[in-house]
Design a protein around this motif. Structure first.
Motif, PDB file in Angstrom:
ATOM      1  N   ARG A  73      29.056 -13.280  -3.216  1.00  0.00           N
ATOM      2  CA  ARG A  73      28.810 -12.037  -2.473  1.00  0.00           C
ATOM      3  C   ARG A  73      28.480 -12.404  -1.021  1.00  0.00           C
ATOM      4  O   ARG A  73      27.573 -13.202  -0.785  1.00  0.00           O
ATOM      5  N   ASN A  74      29.243 -11.836  -0.098  1.00  0.00           N
ATOM      6  CA  ASN A  74      29.049 -12.113   1.343  1.00  0.00           C
ATOM      7  C   ASN A  74      29.105 -13.610   1.641  1.00  0.00           C
ATOM      8  O   ASN A  74      28.316 -14.139   2.429  1.00  0.00           O
ATOM      9  N   GLY A  75      30.030 -14.295   0.962  1.00  0.00           N
ATOM     10  CA  GLY A  75      30.221 -15.724   1.205  1.00  0.00           C
ATOM     11  C   GLY A  75      29.169 -16.607   0.557  1.00  0.00           C
ATOM     12  O   GLY A  75      29.213 -17.828   0.706  1.00  0.00           O
ATOM     13  N   GLN A  76      28.217 -16.019  -0.178  1.00  0.00           N
ATOM     14  CA  GLN A  76      27.142 -16.790  -0.806  1.00  0.00           C
ATOM     15  C   GLN A  76      27.240 -16.704  -2.327  1.00  0.00           C
ATOM     16  O   GLN A  76      27.621 -15.669  -2.880  1.00  0.00           O
ATOM     17  N   LEU A 124      23.861 -13.084 -10.808  1.00  0.00           N
ATOM     18  CA  LEU A 124      23.712 -11.653 -11.086  1.00  0.00           C
ATOM     19  C   LEU A 124      23.716 -11.380 -12.584  1.00  0.00           C
ATOM     20  O   LEU A 124      24.324 -12.119 -13.367  1.00  0.00           O
ATOM     21  N   LYS A 125      23.030 -10.289 -12.972  1.00  0.00           N
ATOM     22  CA  LYS A 125      23.112  -9.834 -14.366  1.00  0.00           C
ATOM     23  C   LYS A 125      24.520  -9.314 -14.622  1.00  0.00           C
ATOM     24  O   LYS A 125      25.147  -8.754 -13.721  1.00  0.00           O
ATOM     25  N   ALA A 126      24.995  -9.458 -15.869  1.00  0.00           N
ATOM     26  CA  ALA A 126      26.370  -9.064 -16.212  1.00  0.00           C
ATOM     27  C   ALA A 126      26.650  -7.605 -15.855  1.00  0.00           C
ATOM     28  O   ALA A 126      27.719  -7.274 -15.344  1.00  0.00           O
ATOM     29  N   GLU A 127      25.655  -6.710 -16.086  1.00  0.00           N
ATOM     30  CA  GLU A 127      25.895  -5.287 -15.808  1.00  0.00           C
ATOM     31  C   GLU A 127      25.981  -4.971 -14.318  1.00  0.00           C
ATOM     32  O   GLU A 127      26.447  -3.884 -13.939  1.00  0.00           O
ATOM     33  N   ASP A 128      25.542  -5.918 -13.452  1.00  0.00           N
ATOM     34  CA  ASP A 128      25.607  -5.704 -11.999  1.00  0.00           C
ATOM     35  C   ASP A 128      26.902  -6.252 -11.392  1.00  0.00           C
ATOM     36  O   ASP A 128      27.163  -6.064 -10.202  1.00  0.00           O
ATOM     37  N   ILE A 129      27.693  -6.975 -12.188  1.00  0.00           N
ATOM     38  CA  ILE A 129      28.946  -7.554 -11.685  1.00  0.00           C
ATOM     39  C   ILE A 129      30.029  -6.474 -11.683  1.00  0.00           C
ATOM     40  O   ILE A 129      30.144  -5.694 -12.630  1.00  0.00           O
ATOM     41  N   GLU A 130      30.808  -6.421 -10.608  1.00  0.00           N
ATOM     42  CA  GLU A 130      31.810  -5.364 -10.449  1.00  0.00           C
ATOM     43  C   GLU A 130      33.227  -5.928 -10.578  1.00  0.00           C
ATOM     44  O   GLU A 130      33.451  -7.121 -10.394  1.00  0.00           O
ATOM     45  N   VAL A 131      34.163  -5.030 -10.899  1.00  0.00           N
ATOM     46  CA  VAL A 131      35.580  -5.413 -10.950  1.00  0.00           C
ATOM     47  C   VAL A 131      36.010  -5.883  -9.556  1.00  0.00           C
ATOM     48  O   VAL A 131      35.704  -5.232  -8.558  1.00  0.00           O
ATOM     49  N   GLY A 132      36.694  -7.030  -9.488  1.00  0.00           N
ATOM     50  CA  GLY A 132      37.122  -7.582  -8.200  1.00  0.00           C
ATOM     51  C   GLY A 132      36.230  -8.703  -7.705  1.00  0.00           C
ATOM     52  O   GLY A 132      36.618  -9.482  -6.831  1.00  0.00           O
ATOM     53  N   ASP A 133      35.007  -8.823  -8.256  1.00  0.00           N
ATOM     54  CA  ASP A 133      34.114  -9.927  -7.886  1.00  0.00           C
ATOM     55  C   ASP A 133      34.734 -11.262  -8.293  1.00  0.00           C
ATOM     56  O   ASP A 133      35.487 -11.333  -9.283  1.00  0.00           O
ATOM     57  N   ILE A 134      34.414 -12.322  -7.537  1.00  0.00           N
ATOM     58  CA  ILE A 134      34.894 -13.677  -7.873  1.00  0.00           C
ATOM     59  C   ILE A 134      33.747 -14.454  -8.509  1.00  0.00           C
ATOM     60  O   ILE A 134      32.692 -14.643  -7.895  1.00  0.00           O
ATOM     61  N   MET A 135      33.938 -14.885  -9.759  1.00  0.00           N
ATOM     62  CA  MET A 135      32.938 -15.696 -10.464  1.00  0.00           C
ATOM     63  C   MET A 135      33.253 -17.172 -10.309  1.00  0.00           C
ATOM     64  O   MET A 135      34.416 -17.555 -10.292  1.00  0.00           O
ATOM     65  N   HIS A 136      32.217 -17.981 -10.212  1.00  0.00           N
ATOM     66  CA  HIS A 136      32.361 -19.438 -10.227  1.00  0.00           C
ATOM     67  C   HIS A 136      31.861 -19.937 -11.585  1.00  0.00           C
ATOM     68  O   HIS A 136      30.715 -19.682 -11.964  1.00  0.00           O
ATOM     69  N   VAL A 137      32.747 -20.634 -12.320  1.00  0.00           N
ATOM     70  CA  VAL A 137      32.368 -21.129 -13.654  1.00  0.00           C
ATOM     71  C   VAL A 137      32.557 -22.638 -13.701  1.00  0.00           C
ATOM     72  O   VAL A 137      33.664 -23.144 -13.529  1.00  0.00           O
ATOM     73  N   LYS A 138      31.460 -23.347 -13.900  1.00  0.00           N
ATOM     74  CA  LYS A 138      31.497 -24.817 -13.937  1.00  0.00           C
ATOM     75  C   LYS A 138      31.879 -25.308 -15.334  1.00  0.00           C
ATOM     76  O   LYS A 138      31.771 -24.557 -16.315  1.00  0.00           O
ATOM     77  N   PRO A 139      32.307 -26.582 -15.455  1.00  0.00           N
ATOM     78  CA  PRO A 139      32.614 -27.145 -16.775  1.00  0.00           C
ATOM     79  C   PRO A 139      31.399 -27.057 -17.691  1.00  0.00           C
ATOM     80  O   PRO A 139      30.266 -27.312 -17.260  1.00  0.00           O
TER      81      PRO A 139
END
Length: 661
Positions: free
Chosen positions: A168-171, A175-190
């Motif tokens: 969000r805003n480059g940072q 976030l809680k799952a219910e606060d995540i919106e469609v179009g957001d980019i998630m980072h998922v590590k191994p």
């Protein structure tokens, strides 16, 4: 629960261990209002609180102390010791039983409370104490068994993460799952669980999708591939664009549908509920008559026959009967969900076991749904001919073009196409290196040699679509394209016949030659081709009139009418497919036909265990009641007959956890 201020209604889902409250009430008020014993209530969208393990002495201390008092009572022949055992071991029972008695709610605990108080009044302290202990032990064992059955849902819920790292805003922010919106980019590590459904926009990894599809072998995922919440990212770092809100993810829908399925009453359960509704008051009348009639009419001993009446009350509790079906349904649906099969209700589980005929769609069900080049017969001797055909097809919009392009992809030779044109109903043509090449059907070529025509007929009889490549003067090659049959399809059809399915029928909109070739290859009893969706619907209705119960297996899109009309509609590939989840009664989540014989086997085993449980419950009660005639029925025999059978039917239902593919 409903007497609380602010609560309009409350529903308990027995199978999913879930309480739904309509209105407003705090967790503290709900805990005080309900007899939840050692269960903890927590909001649905939160993780369950960490289980604080009680010390053994605190958990089973009263039970152990009661046992010591009973032993002391038998050793020293003191009724006061039996009375102490009754009070210590039976306190939770009396607390609920007396409350229910005041409300005239005659459940198991109410009847047990009446029986134990009655035993004390007529001086049978030792038997009253034994009944209390046996009841307390069976409650502990039954609670353990039911918890094991519910674990299937709990393990699914634990797979759905409650938070994720999102940009969000480059940072990076957590976030809680219910606060995540469609179009957001998630980072998922191994090694992390993917929190939301989405599309990979950067990265490559293998993802374990066992939570969704039941298949533990990891699947390779790259850019543009779909991933699901609750699946495990095993190797690479992924950036994922969120495509669904937390309540709409595939795993959320699965959890919701499985909970609904476990709450829904199957036909056999509806029968048991109707039976128990009339059975309980009738038995109370019988118990009263047993206690009163012999002393009044035959001058028998009042104490002896009141004792017999109390024993009738205990042995006749419909506990085992009432629990016989739901414990089996809950366990079976949970086992199916763990193995990648979503069953929407107990009724569908029961119906599938009685199915006599199964109809199959072809494309995407028996076949992979992706066309591939099966034969490339090159008459020209030009090694680059395949790349020339692929270059022409790359300009085309024809659905089979992708198969040819994919076949030539490994050659990596580019050809420039000039003056490309598409001829409707015939094919395509264009200039490559100054020569005009054509790809299409027989109408595109003026003269075709006899041997080529024979080869085309041979390939078409194998169910393949044949394209001709050539120039205006010469036939250069034949390209045969087909939708590949799944490797598992012949084995699955053979297994269904072994399970006693009388008819397997192929229903397809494809031409008769293709349908016949695939139908023969997989071992179908009957083949129906060139059908429109409404034709499939009519055919299902005919099958139902012929066989009674019929299942339909399809992809859940164009087969929707037929799936809805069948006794049981089974959709392929429910993972991420809203249509499949909504239309079908059962969804094979990982697009794997091998799950179908497993589901039928599970269904039949469930029916078998339900019948065993109902029969055992009724027979044991009848035998115990017959002991009243000679006056042999005792309270401890009564409690063994009731709680013993309740425990047996619960453990018998849990055997469904062991059903495997």
């Amino acid at each position: 629960m409903q007497h609380l201020d602010g609560v309009v209604d409350a529903k308990v889902n027995f199978g999913a261990s879930k309480l739904t409250v309509f209105g407003s009430a705090t967790l503290e008020e709900l805990h005080e209002a309900g007899a939840f014993e050692k269960l903890t209530i927590y909001p649905e969208k939160e993780k369950p609180p960490a289980a604080q393990k009680e010390p053994f002495w605190k958990r089973y201390g009263l039970l152990g102390l009661s046992l010591l008092f009973i032993l002391g009572g038998y050793i020293f022949s003191k009724d006061i010791l039996f009375a102490a055992a009754i009070l210590l071991g039976g306190f939770p029972l009396f607390k609920t039983g007396l409350k229910n008695l005041l409300r005239l709610d005659f459940d198991m605990k109410t009847l047990m409370t009446i029986a134990i108080i009655g035993a004390a009044i007529i001086g049978e302290w030792s038997e009253g104490a034994v009944v209390v202990i046996l009841f307390a032990i069976s409650e502990v064992l039954e609670g353990y068994s039911m918890d094991k059955a519910r674990n299937s849902i709990r393990s699914l819920m634990e797979m759905a993460p409650t938070e994720a790292i999102v940009v969000r805003n480059g940072q990076e922010v957590l976030l809680k799952a219910e606060d995540i919106e469609v179009g957001d980019i998630m980072h998922v590590k191994p090694g992390q669980i993917i929190a939301m459904d989405g599309i990979i926009v950067e990265g490559h990894s293998s993802v374990n999708q066992a939570a969704i599809t039941g298949e533990s072998v990891p699947v390779e995922k790259a850019v543009q591939d779909e991933v699901f919440a609750g699946t495990l990212n095993e190797e690479g770092f992924l950036k994922i664009k969120v495509t669904r809100l937390s309540d709409d993810t595939t795993i959320a829908k699965i959890i919701h549908l499985v909970e609904e399925a476990q709450a829904e009453k199957a036909p056999s359960q509806q029968f048991v509920d109707r039976f128990a509704k009339y059975y309980t008051p009738a038995i109370m009348v019988v118990a009263a008559l047993v206690a009163v009639v012999p002393p009044l009419i035959f001058s028998a001993n009042w104490s002896e026959w009141i004792y017999q009446g109390l024993a009738v009350l205990v042995v006749s509790c419909p506990c085992a009967l009432v629990i016989s079906t739901p414990v089996s349904i809950v366990t079976a649906i949970g086992n199916a969900a763990r193995n990648g099969v979503l069953i929407k209700g107990g009724s569908y589980l029961e119906e599938l076991g009685a199915v006599k005929a199964i109809a199959f769609d072809k494309t995407g069900t028996l076949t992979k749904g992706v066309p591939v080049v099966t034969n490339f017969i090159n008459y020209s001797g030009d090694e680059n001919l395949l790349t020339i055909v692929a270059a022409l097809e790359s300009m085309s919009q024809h659905p089979l073009a992708s198969a040819i392009i994919k076949k030539a992809a490994y050659l990596n030779i580019e050809n420039q196409v000039e003056e490309f044109s598409s001829i409707t109903g015939k094919g395509i043509k264009g200039l490559i290196n100054g020569i005009e090449y054509r790809v299409g059907n027989t109408k595109l070529f003026d003269s075709i040699p006899r041997e080529v025509t024979e080869q085309i007929s041979f390939l078409q009889n194998e169910g393949k679509t044949v394209m001709i490549a050539g120039t205006d003067k010469k036939i250069l090659a034949l390209i045969a394209v087909a939708d590949e049959v799944r490797e598992s399809s012949p084995t699955v059809i053979e297994r269904l016949h072994q399970l006693g399915i009388q008819q397997t029928i192929l229903l397809t909109g494809d031409n008769k030659a293709t349908a016949a070739a695939i139908g023969r290859h997989v071992g179908m009893n009957r083949i129906e081709a060139e059908l429109l969706p409404e034709d499939k619907l009519d055919f299902i209705k005919k099958l139902k009139s012929q066989f009674g119960r019929v299942a339909m297996v399809g992809d859940g899109v164009n087969d929707a009418p037929a799936l809805a009309s069948a006794t049981v509609g089974i959709a392929m590939g429910g993972a991420g497919t809203d249509t499949a989840l909504e239309t079908a009664d059962i969804a094979l989540m990982n697009d794997d036909l091998k799950k179908l014989p497993f589901t039928i086997k599970l269904s039949r085993k469930t029916l078998q265990i339900i019948k065993q449980n109902i029969a055992l419950s009724l027979v044991v009660k009848l035998l115990a009641l017959l002991l009243v005639v000679p006056g042999w029925l005792t309270l401890w025999i009564a409690i063994f007959a009731d709680m013993g059978v309740t425990l047996l039917v619960t453990l018998n239902g849990l055997r469904l956890l062991r059903v495997k593919e």
